[in-house]
Design a protein around this motif. Structure first.
Motif, short mmCIF file in Angstrom:
data_model
loop_
_atom_site.label_atom_id
_atom_site.label_comp_id
_atom_site.label_asym_id
_atom_site.label_seq_id
_atom_site.Cartn_x
_atom_site.Cartn_y
_atom_site.Cartn_z
N LYS A 154 1.04 -1.27 0.09
CA LYS A 154 -0.16 -0.12 0.03
C LYS A 154 0.77 1.32 0.00
N LYS A 155 2.02 1.14 0.74
CA LYS A 155 2.87 2.29 0.68
C LYS A 155 3.51 2.46 -0.56
N LEU A 156 4.04 1.55 -1.17
CA LEU A 156 4.43 1.53 -2.75
C LEU A 156 3.63 2.22 -3.81
N GLU A 157 2.32 1.71 -3.46
CA GLU A 157 1.40 2.10 -4.57
C GLU A 157 1.04 3.81 -4.12
N GLU A 158 1.10 4.12 -3.13
CA GLU A 158 1.09 5.70 -2.71
C GLU A 158 2.30 6.46 -3.47
N ALA A 159 3.26 5.69 -3.55
CA ALA A 159 4.61 6.40 -4.21
C ALA A 159 4.86 5.84 -5.52
N ALA A 160 3.77 5.47 -6.03
CA ALA A 160 3.83 4.99 -7.60
C ALA A 160 4.55 5.87 -8.51
N TRP A 161 4.12 7.36 -8.26
CA TRP A 161 4.67 8.29 -9.27
C TRP A 161 6.15 8.73 -9.10
N ILE A 162 6.73 8.09 -8.13
CA ILE A 162 8.29 8.24 -7.94
C ILE A 162 8.81 7.10 -8.73
N LEU B 222 14.54 5.24 -6.93
CA LEU B 222 14.57 6.04 -5.85
C LEU B 222 13.75 5.43 -4.42
N VAL B 223 12.54 5.21 -5.20
CA VAL B 223 11.72 4.60 -3.77
C VAL B 223 12.40 3.30 -3.25
N LYS B 224 13.01 2.60 -3.63
CA LYS B 224 13.85 1.28 -3.25
C LYS B 224 14.91 2.03 -2.40
N ALA B 225 15.68 2.72 -2.86
CA ALA B 225 16.95 3.37 -2.01
C ALA B 225 16.44 3.87 -0.84
N LYS B 226 15.01 4.57 -0.85
CA LYS B 226 14.75 5.23 0.27
C LYS B 226 14.05 4.39 1.46
N VAL B 227 13.25 3.28 0.91
CA VAL B 227 12.46 2.55 1.60
C VAL B 227 13.20 1.38 2.24
N PHE B 228 13.98 0.79 1.27
CA PHE B 228 14.55 -0.82 1.80
C PHE B 228 16.34 -0.55 1.68
N GLY B 229 16.61 0.41 0.77
CA GLY B 229 18.21 0.48 0.42
C GLY B 229 18.40 -0.28 -0.43
N LYS B 230 19.58 0.04 -1.36
CA LYS B 230 20.14 -0.42 -2.57
C LYS B 230 20.49 -2.03 -2.11
N GLN B 231 20.72 -2.33 -1.09
CA GLN B 231 21.49 -3.42 -0.94
C GLN B 231 20.17 -4.75 -0.69
N TYR C 240 1.26 -9.07 -5.81
CA TYR C 240 2.30 -8.55 -5.03
C TYR C 240 3.81 -8.65 -5.61
N LEU C 241 3.81 -10.14 -6.21
CA LEU C 241 5.21 -10.36 -6.62
C LEU C 241 5.37 -9.73 -7.78
N GLU C 242 4.69 -9.35 -8.69
CA GLU C 242 4.69 -8.29 -9.90
C GLU C 242 5.25 -6.92 -9.09
N LEU C 243 4.47 -6.31 -8.18
CA LEU C 243 4.62 -5.13 -7.69
C LEU C 243 5.95 -4.94 -7.30
N PHE C 244 6.76 -6.00 -6.38
CA PHE C 244 7.70 -5.76 -5.48
C PHE C 244 8.78 -6.16 -6.87
N LYS C 245 8.68 -6.75 -7.88
CA LYS C 245 9.62 -6.99 -8.96
C LYS C 245 10.16 -5.74 -9.44
N ILE D 89 12.83 -6.59 -6.04
CA ILE D 89 12.71 -7.12 -4.96
C ILE D 89 12.26 -8.55 -5.38
N THR D 90 12.59 -9.64 -5.23
CA THR D 90 12.03 -10.93 -5.17
C THR D 90 11.18 -11.45 -4.05
N ILE D 91 10.13 -12.01 -4.31
CA ILE D 91 9.38 -12.57 -3.06
C ILE D 91 9.49 -14.27 -3.31
#
Length: 516
Positions: free
Chosen positions: A280-288, A292-301, A316-321, A325-327
């Motif tokens: 849900k958080k990722l969907e809200e930031a879909a325009w970024i 950038l979102v990955k680096a900010k939320v989870f970190g590049k690593q 969700y598997l597709e969304l995270f991809k 990020i692999t689920i």
């Protein structure tokens, strides 16, 4: 150091000895401690323990138990995930005693009942659970010792775990046999009385180490799930230690985002509810832009989420991809120590809960999945009738409906005990309908059941989302979702009644909706 370790161990002691030989000076655990910094202001700093320190500490705890005359007895551990908790657990099982991990969120009375039912003679508890310890010291007649992970308060003859450890020297030498009982783990269940699942060293050690998932030593894992769960204990802790990972302890579900920044993990084990919240958080930031979102939320690593414990919406598997990020979705139950199957690496199939573990075989009997192998429990502690109903000739009846394809991947369709039998004899899996309806953003929680011969859906909508979308007629909007589902569903699977809830459903401690 990029070394892949893959070997099956048959006892938890063997697993620890090998890990210390392979990774001695590397960090095994990292966790936060409050430190009185300059000027007396409390600062948070990260403390680490190496594999050698961890092995020594747990051996000293084994020796402490032996000195109390408690070797071979049943010893309960209660509290949130902590270095002390894991040290106690390994100290207990590696000395040939039986660990009884208890759910820190249960009411004190329930915990005392489990302490009695599991014939516990020593309780190891986190300082925050002093209330339970005090009640148990008074009411649990079999309890001889109370050991606090911090400072014991309000208990006569209360012992301090780290004082006991400090009084011993490392090198406690006991080799448990694979067949020895290691743990009694109480299931949370969504119906009925919780059962004590008896798991041996072989059950747990082989489940954690029989599959090489291609994870590299030094991988940083952040542990966020409750540690009294088989899934967290097996995958985060036992598997984590066997491959030489760095296990970072998340101190609160309210601080997951903060702690991801602090510990910079590569992988986190989650339940679907957590993945949904993140989605849900990722969907809200879909325009970024995604990087950038990955680096900010989870970190590049960060690269992998392991999911287990409940159904996960495949979207969700597709969304995270998109975020790199692999689920890896898996499936299991406490009675199987717990992992039965998992998707990982190249071994992934859409819609499947994964490929059977190498130490596990499965067959389908009347649509129900039965499994057999070295991870299947010994039975339920002091519950012969329930054991007999669940085990048949070494086969564990999972209670899950589904099938296994020719490549050994499991596909689930629902739970046997939740089946709805329609008036004309058709079998309907409520989960199948719940999963379909739950794909809609407005549906936060849903329970499908039979009501006066018709299928009814009770829905708790996402009111926050409804506000954003300016939805006024909730009943009407939810009815549209049901009508859309009914258009493509066969007649006997159609939903004919809708109930709208104002509040969330009551859930068990694993956050699954209770079905009454």
């Amino acid at each position: 150091m990029v070394e892949k370790m893959s070997q099956t161990y048959h006892t938890i002691r063997e697993l620890l000895v090998a890990a210390e030989q392979n990774f001695g000076a590397q960090d095994a655990f990292r966790y936060k401690v409050k430190d009185n910094g300059d000027g007396g202001k409390k600062e948070v700093k990260v403390e680490a323990k190496t594999y050698t320190q961890f092995k020594n500490d747990s051996e000293c705890f084994s020796a402490a138990l032996a000195s109390l005359g408690e070797q071979g007895k049943h010893i309960a551990v209660i509290g949130p995930t902590s270095y002390s908790w894991v040290t106690a657990y390994f100290g207990i099982v590696d000395s040939g005693s039986v660990a009884v991990p208890l759910d820190a969120n249960l009411p004190d009375e329930d915990l005392c009942e489990l302490i009695d039912r599991a014939d516990v003679t020593t309780l190891v508890y986190d300082e925050a659970k002093s209330g339970v310890a005090q009640m148990a010291a008074k009411n649990c007649t079999g309890l001889k010792n109370s050991i606090c992970m911090g400072e014991p308060q309000g208990i006569e003859n209360g012992l301090a775990m780290w004082n006991l450890i400090g009084a011993q020297s490392a090198g406690f030498d006991y080799a448990p046999k694979p067949e020895e009982l290691a743990t009694i783990m109480f299931t949370s269940g969504t119906t009925g009385k919780s059962k004590g699942v008896m798991l041996t060293h072989r059950n747990l050690a082989e489940n954690a180490t029989c599959l090489d998932m291609g994870l590299e030593s030094g991988i940083v894992i952040m542990s966020v799930l409750p540690i009294h769960h088989a899934y967290c204990l097996s995958m985060d802790i036992l598997k984590g230690i066997s491959i030489g990972s760095v296990i970072c302890i998340n101190d609160s579900l309210l601080r997951v985002a903060k702690n991801i920044k602090l510990f910079e993990p590569n992988m986190i084990l989650m339940v679907p509810l957590m993945i949904e919240t993140l989605a849900k958080k990722l969907e809200e930031a879909a325009w970024i832009p995604a990087p950038l979102v990955k680096a900010k939320v989870f970190g590049k690593q960060f690269h992998t989420v392991c999911s287990g414990g409940a159904y996960l919406n495949p979207a969700y598997l597709e969304l995270f991809k998109k975020y790199g990020i692999t689920i890896w979705q898996g499936y299991g139950m406490t009675e199987c120590s717990p992992v039965i199957s998992t998707n990982y690496g190249e071994f992934m199939k859409d819609g499947s809960v994964g490929k059977l573990m190498p130490n596990c075989e499965a067959k389908v009997v009347d649509e129900e999945i039965w499994v057999k192998g070295s991870s299947v429990m010994q039975g339920y502690y002091k519950m012969p009738k329930e054991t007999e109903e669940t085990l048949s000739d070494g086969w564990l009846k999972t209670g899950d409906l589904g099938y296994v394809d020719e490549d050994g991947y499991i596909f689930l369709t629902g739970r046997k005990k939740n089946l709805i039998i329609t008036p004309n004899g058709e079998n309907v899996s409520p989960e199948e309908i719940e999963n379909k309806l739950g794909e809609n953003r407005l549906v936060q929680e849903v329970l499908v059941r039979e009501s006066d011969g018709a299928i009814e859906a009770e829905i708790f909508p996402d009111y926050e989302y409804a506000d954003k979308k300016k939805i006024k007629d909730m009943q009407g909007e939810l009815q549209k979702i049901i009508d859309a589902y009914n258009k493509t569903a066969p007649l006997y699977k159609r939903v004919f009644r809708l109930k709208v809830r104002e509040t969330e459903f009551e859930k068990n401690t694993t956050k699954k909706i209770k079905r009454f």
